[in-house]
Design a protein around this motif. Structure first.
Motif, PDB file in Angstrom:
ATOM      1  N   LEU A  49       0.831  -1.200   0.000  1.00 34.23           N
ATOM      2  CA  LEU A  49       0.000   0.000   0.000  1.00 34.23           C
ATOM      3  C   LEU A  49       0.869   1.255   0.000  1.00 34.23           C
ATOM      4  O   LEU A  49       0.656   2.179  -0.797  1.00 34.23           O
ATOM      5  CB  LEU A  49      -0.921  -0.002   1.226  1.00 34.23           C
ATOM      6  N   GLY A  50       1.875   1.282   0.880  1.00 38.04           N
ATOM      7  CA  GLY A  50       2.741   2.443   0.963  1.00 38.04           C
ATOM      8  C   GLY A  50       3.574   2.651  -0.287  1.00 38.04           C
ATOM      9  O   GLY A  50       3.724   3.784  -0.771  1.00 38.04           O
ATOM     10  N   LEU A  51       4.119   1.567  -0.838  1.00 36.15           N
ATOM     11  CA  LEU A  51       4.939   1.695  -2.044  1.00 36.15           C
ATOM     12  C   LEU A  51       4.101   2.090  -3.253  1.00 36.15           C
ATOM     13  O   LEU A  51       4.566   2.824  -4.133  1.00 36.15           O
ATOM     14  CB  LEU A  51       5.689   0.396  -2.318  1.00 36.15           C
ATOM     15  N   ASP A  52       2.875   1.589  -3.318  1.00 32.85           N
ATOM     16  CA  ASP A  52       2.000   2.003  -4.418  1.00 32.85           C
ATOM     17  C   ASP A  52       1.763   3.513  -4.361  1.00 32.85           C
ATOM     18  O   ASP A  52       1.810   4.203  -5.380  1.00 32.85           O
ATOM     19  CB  ASP A  52       0.674   1.256  -4.345  1.00 32.85           C
ATOM     20  N   LEU A  53       1.509   4.029  -3.158  1.00 33.54           N
ATOM     21  CA  LEU A  53       1.326   5.472  -3.003  1.00 33.54           C
ATOM     22  C   LEU A  53       2.607   6.227  -3.339  1.00 33.54           C
ATOM     23  O   LEU A  53       2.575   7.294  -3.965  1.00 33.54           O
ATOM     24  CB  LEU A  53       0.903   5.788  -1.566  1.00 33.54           C
ATOM     25  N   ALA A  54       3.750   5.659  -2.912  1.00 30.31           N
ATOM     26  CA  ALA A  54       5.029   6.345  -3.083  1.00 30.31           C
ATOM     27  C   ALA A  54       5.494   6.370  -4.538  1.00 30.31           C
ATOM     28  O   ALA A  54       6.345   7.190  -4.893  1.00 30.31           O
ATOM     29  CB  ALA A  54       6.096   5.696  -2.211  1.00 30.31           C
ATOM     30  N   ASN A  55       4.952   5.503  -5.359  1.00 28.64           N
ATOM     31  CA  ASN A  55       5.364   5.444  -6.757  1.00 28.64           C
ATOM     32  C   ASN A  55       4.240   5.850  -7.715  1.00 28.64           C
ATOM     33  O   ASN A  55       4.222   5.439  -8.869  1.00 28.64           O
ATOM     34  CB  ASN A  55       5.869   4.041  -7.091  1.00 28.64           C
ATOM     35  N   SER A  56       3.304   6.648  -7.207  1.00 24.91           N
ATOM     36  CA  SER A  56       2.213   7.133  -8.046  1.00 24.91           C
ATOM     37  C   SER A  56       2.155   8.650  -7.956  1.00 24.91           C
ATOM     38  O   SER A  56       2.851   9.270  -7.147  1.00 24.91           O
ATOM     39  CB  SER A  56       0.879   6.535  -7.586  1.00 24.91           C
ATOM     40  N   GLU A  57       1.316   9.244  -8.770  1.00 28.35           N
ATOM     41  CA  GLU A  57       1.157  10.699  -8.781  1.00 28.35           C
ATOM     42  C   GLU A  57      -0.193  11.129  -8.213  1.00 28.35           C
ATOM     43  O   GLU A  57      -0.434  12.329  -8.047  1.00 28.35           O
ATOM     44  CB  GLU A  57       1.292  11.229 -10.212  1.00 28.35           C
ATOM     45  N   ASP A  58      -1.063  10.193  -7.924  1.00 33.55           N
ATOM     46  CA  ASP A  58      -2.391  10.562  -7.472  1.00 33.55           C
ATOM     47  C   ASP A  58      -2.412  10.737  -5.956  1.00 33.55           C
ATOM     48  O   ASP A  58      -1.479  10.370  -5.248  1.00 33.55           O
ATOM     49  CB  ASP A  58      -3.429   9.539  -7.918  1.00 33.55           C
ATOM     50  N   TRP A  59      -3.515  11.291  -5.483  1.00 29.85           N
ATOM     51  CA  TRP A  59      -3.677  11.592  -4.067  1.00 29.85           C
ATOM     52  C   TRP A  59      -4.921  10.871  -3.546  1.00 29.85           C
ATOM     53  O   TRP A  59      -6.008  11.062  -4.074  1.00 29.85           O
ATOM     54  CB  TRP A  59      -3.855  13.096  -3.861  1.00 29.85           C
ATOM     55  N   PRO A  60      -4.782  10.057  -2.516  1.00 28.35           N
ATOM     56  CA  PRO A  60      -5.987   9.455  -1.931  1.00 28.35           C
ATOM     57  C   PRO A  60      -6.885  10.542  -1.366  1.00 28.35           C
ATOM     58  O   PRO A  60      -6.412  11.607  -0.947  1.00 28.35           O
ATOM     59  CB  PRO A  60      -5.425   8.549  -0.826  1.00 28.35           C
ATOM     60  N   GLY A  61      -8.174  10.289  -1.392  1.00 29.22           N
ATOM     61  CA  GLY A  61      -9.123  11.303  -0.933  1.00 29.22           C
ATOM     62  C   GLY A  61     -10.080  10.767   0.101  1.00 29.22           C
ATOM     63  O   GLY A  61     -10.120   9.572   0.399  1.00 29.22           O
ATOM     64  N   TRP A  62     -10.867  11.669   0.645  1.00 29.30           N
ATOM     65  CA  TRP A  62     -11.880  11.318   1.632  1.00 29.30           C
ATOM     66  C   TRP A  62     -13.194  10.965   0.944  1.00 29.30           C
ATOM     67  O   TRP A  62     -13.503  11.492  -0.124  1.00 29.30           O
ATOM     68  CB  TRP A  62     -12.102  12.475   2.599  1.00 29.30           C
ATOM     69  N   LYS A  63     -13.957  10.095   1.551  1.00 30.23           N
ATOM     70  CA  LYS A  63     -15.279   9.762   1.037  1.00 30.23           C
ATOM     71  C   LYS A  63     -16.191  10.991   1.164  1.00 30.23           C
ATOM     72  O   LYS A  63     -15.982  11.850   2.035  1.00 30.23           O
ATOM     73  CB  LYS A  63     -15.884   8.599   1.836  1.00 30.23           C
ATOM     74  N   PRO A  64     -17.205  11.097   0.318  1.00 31.39           N
ATOM     75  CA  PRO A  64     -18.074  12.280   0.345  1.00 31.39           C
ATOM     76  C   PRO A  64     -18.750  12.511   1.694  1.00 31.39           C
ATOM     77  O   PRO A  64     -19.087  13.652   2.025  1.00 31.39           O
ATOM     78  CB  PRO A  64     -19.109  11.971  -0.747  1.00 31.39           C
ATOM     79  N   THR A  65     -18.950  11.448   2.491  1.00 31.95           N
ATOM     80  CA  THR A  65     -19.640  11.595   3.774  1.00 31.95           C
ATOM     81  C   THR A  65     -18.696  11.809   4.943  1.00 31.95           C
ATOM     82  O   THR A  65     -19.140  11.927   6.089  1.00 31.95           O
ATOM     83  CB  THR A  65     -20.488  10.340   4.051  1.00 31.95           C
ATOM     84  N   SER A  66     -17.394  11.861   4.696  1.00 36.43           N
ATOM     85  CA  SER A  66     -16.445  12.017   5.799  1.00 36.43           C
ATOM     86  C   SER A  66     -16.410  13.452   6.305  1.00 36.43           C
ATOM     87  O   SER A  66     -16.414  14.411   5.524  1.00 36.43           O
ATOM     88  CB  SER A  66     -15.038  11.607   5.362  1.00 36.43           C
ATOM     89  N   GLU A  67     -16.314  13.599   7.612  1.00 38.64           N
ATOM     90  CA  GLU A  67     -16.215  14.929   8.214  1.00 38.64           C
ATOM     91  C   GLU A  67     -14.861  15.597   7.964  1.00 38.64           C
ATOM     92  O   GLU A  67     -14.691  16.785   8.228  1.00 38.64           O
ATOM     93  CB  GLU A  67     -16.487  14.870   9.720  1.00 38.64           C
ATOM     94  N   PHE A  68     -13.887  14.826   7.457  1.00 35.88           N
ATOM     95  CA  PHE A  68     -12.555  15.389   7.254  1.00 35.88           C
ATOM     96  C   PHE A  68     -12.328  15.896   5.824  1.00 35.88           C
ATOM     97  O   PHE A  68     -11.301  16.506   5.542  1.00 35.88           O
ATOM     98  CB  PHE A  68     -11.495  14.346   7.609  1.00 35.88           C
ATOM     99  N   ALA A  69     -13.279  15.639   4.939  1.00 33.61           N
ATOM    100  CA  ALA A  69     -13.121  16.068   3.548  1.00 33.61           C
ATOM    101  C   ALA A  69     -13.034  17.584   3.437  1.00 33.61           C
ATOM    102  O   ALA A  69     -12.246  18.119   2.642  1.00 33.61           O
ATOM    103  CB  ALA A  69     -14.279  15.534   2.706  1.00 33.61           C
ATOM    104  N   GLN A  70     -13.831  18.301   4.225  1.00 37.82           N
ATOM    105  CA  GLN A  70     -13.822  19.761   4.140  1.00 37.82           C
ATOM    106  C   GLN A  70     -12.485  20.339   4.583  1.00 37.82           C
ATOM    107  O   GLN A  70     -12.036  21.371   4.080  1.00 37.82           O
ATOM    108  CB  GLN A  70     -14.960  20.352   4.970  1.00 37.82           C
TER     109      GLN A  70
END
Length: 542
Positions: free
Chosen positions: A511-532
């Motif tokens: 999981l970490g290496l996939d993130l470290a070797n990509s250009e995209d950014w994981p995001g929050w689900k639409p219902t998460s309180e942390f998205a804002q």
């Protein structure tokens, strides 16, 4: 973005299932031996500010130096100091009163009518005739189409809020969201310019609940690093609230709508509050330790693996512990997670250098209230806006292989989708932690990252055993947790089965290496309180 993200994860999953991914070999024997080392009696329960801390940090630094990793702390150092301020009210120094539109001053008895604390770093509060605004639950949740503040300006004013959050499915029903916390309400009020927060406890002054609330108003407390820099915090009972509402000419029946979403904040016209408080302070200095692999192409973008190194100490901290063994060794909690991050670094350091940077963060004082992690989030070594994700490890699973990979906070962000894509080819699946009533997502070191908008995930213990199924797995976990959690009996054992631990670590590695070797950014689900919160820094990730 979604297409690119899922494509990258799917490819990683296929490589993992085919055995063609980067070579790695998580050693259960090495993990066990290292847990045994830092949970030994000599480490005295790894309490912050003690010889146990010094020994733990020295051991960690030696491991990373042997791997050839760089120091990841501020100014090229291994350690990030975390200053924990502990405040104790000065006896007799607190006072409060309110004044109505008629100019009459009404004294409030501190410890009876109100609970009052200075909330600033200097331990002093002095408020004179501050206007009051009643803001319902004090929640702004755009993803739920909820805004208690509306258009009101609270700059230089005191905000009065209800404790908790609205009932009903909109706020996860019987399970809490972050919006119920006093820290969130203080953050939101401070962000809007308020100078203090008053929490309304909907109980009469003579109720048992209110009397309990006043009992601990003078106890020593540790200020959370990065807490909202309000002048003061206060709690009032229903009787005081009624007096304020009547003086302001508010119809209390109107306040019944605060749980509907239709309510908007209202001023308490003509009512002002004055308060004085003074507290003594002492400072405990503890340390996070950080190691780093700098990214080859985008070193300013960072993935963090975290775990807390501390536990609750020994006889000096718990002299009342019965029996001869007074050392809380914390082998499971959290020598296991600490060693898990070290082993993660050992394996990743053998892989080709990633495009993004990876930081291995060992957080201090988690057992005091996530203080080391809050300290990092308040003073990040690497900008949180370009921190891709936090992968937190707290208490490795101690069992044979499991089908499930439970996580805290399922439904919060798409890190779980990436993990699912990695687990599925192996015949495994991502699930929730099975105990949503515990609110675990808000109770470990990933939470201060999430609170600041960084997508964060924490795996937990699988109950769906390959051999024995869910019934056997749940029973074994509950027995282990009940017997050893935060007890002197939490000691290393040669009998521990770390098969599930190594399997989960392998998934987190990919999981970490996939993130470290990509250009995209994981995001929050639409219902998460942390998205804002994350959305406020979107420009930094363009």
């Amino acid at each position: 973005m979604l297409r690119k993200m899922m494509g990258g994860v799917a490819v990683a999953a296929v490589l993992l299932s085919a055995g063609l991914a980067c070579a790695q070999d998580f050693s259960a024997e090495r993990i066990s031996n290292d847990i045994r080392t830092i949970s030994a009696d000599e480490f005295q329960g790894r309490y912050p500010g003690t010889e146990g801390e010094r020994m733990t940090l020295a051991w960690l630094q030696a491991q990373y130096e042997a791997m050839g990793l760089q120091p990841g702390g501020p100014d090229g150092q291994w350690l990030q100091p975390v200053h924990l301020k502990r405040f104790t009210p000065v006896e007799g120094a607190a006072s409060a009163s309110w004044t109505g539109p008629d100019g009459v001053v009404h004294p409030l008895a501190v410890g009876t009518d109100v609970v009052l604390r200075a909330a600033t770093n200097d331990g002093r509060a002095s408020i004179r005739s501050a206007p009051l605004v009643f803001a319902g639950y004090g929640i702004t949740a755009p993803e739920r189409n909820w805004d208690d503040y509306g258009d009101i300006d609270v700059r230089g004013k005191v905000v009065v809020v209800m404790g908790g959050e609205p009932e009903g499915d909109l706020f996860n029903g019987e399970y809490d969201t972050n919006y119920q916390s006093g820290a969130y309400k203080a953050d939101e009020a401070f962000r809007r310019g308020a100078i203090g927060v008053v929490t309304l406890v909907p109980q009469p002054a003579d109720s048992q609940m209110w009397r309990r609330a006043t009992q601990f108003g003078n106890r020593t407390r540790t200020l959370t690093p990065g807490a909202a820099d309000l002048e003061f915090s206060m709690a009032i009972n229903h009787d005081v609230a009624q007096q304020w509402a009547a003086a302001a000419g508010l119809d209390m029946a109107r306040l019944g709508s605060i749980g509907s979403g239709a309510f908007k904040a209202v001023p308490l016209n003509g009512v002002t509050l004055s308060a004085e408080a003074q507290e003594t302070s002492e400072t405990l200095v503890t340390h996070n330790l950080l190691a780093r692999i700098p990214g080859a192409e985008r070193p300013n973008e960072t993935i963090i693996y975290s775990a807390h190194w501390d536990h609750v100490g020994g006889e000096s901290q718990h002299p009342e512990t019965p029996g001869d063994d007074k050392i809380f060794n914390g082998a499971w909690d959290n020598a296991s997670g600490t060693v898990g991050v070290v082993e993660m670094a050992r394996q990743i350091s053998r892989a080709p250098r990633p495009e993004r940077s990876i930081v291995f963060a060992h957080m201090a004082a988690e057992e005091m209230g996530l203080m080391g992690s809050f300290g990092y989030a308040a003073n990040p070594v690497y900008p949180l806006e370009t921190t891709v994700a936090d992968i937190n490890i707290d208490m490795l699973p101690l069992s044979g292989p499991t089908r499930d990979v439970p996580i805290f906070g399922k439904g919060q962000n798409d890190l779980e989708d990436r993990l699912q894509a990695l687990a599925e080819p192996l015949g495994r699946y991502v699930s929730d932690d099975g105990m949503p009533e515990q609110g675990f997502y808000y109770r470990s070191d990933h939470f201060p990252f999430a609170r600041m908008g960084v997508p964060a995930i924490m795996p937990w213990h699988g109950w769906d055993w390959v051999e024995g199924g869910r019934e056997a797995g749940e029973a074994a976990w509950r027995a282990k947790f009940g017997a050893d959690y935060h007890k002197p009996s939490d000691e290393w054992s040669a009998d521990w089965n770390l098969t599930s631990a190594t399997e989960n670590l392998t998934l987190l590695y990919h999981l970490g290496l996939d993130l470290a070797n990509s250009e995209d950014w994981p995001g929050w689900k639409p219902t998460s309180e942390f998205a804002q919160v994350r959305a406020r820094s979107d420009a930094a990730r363009q």
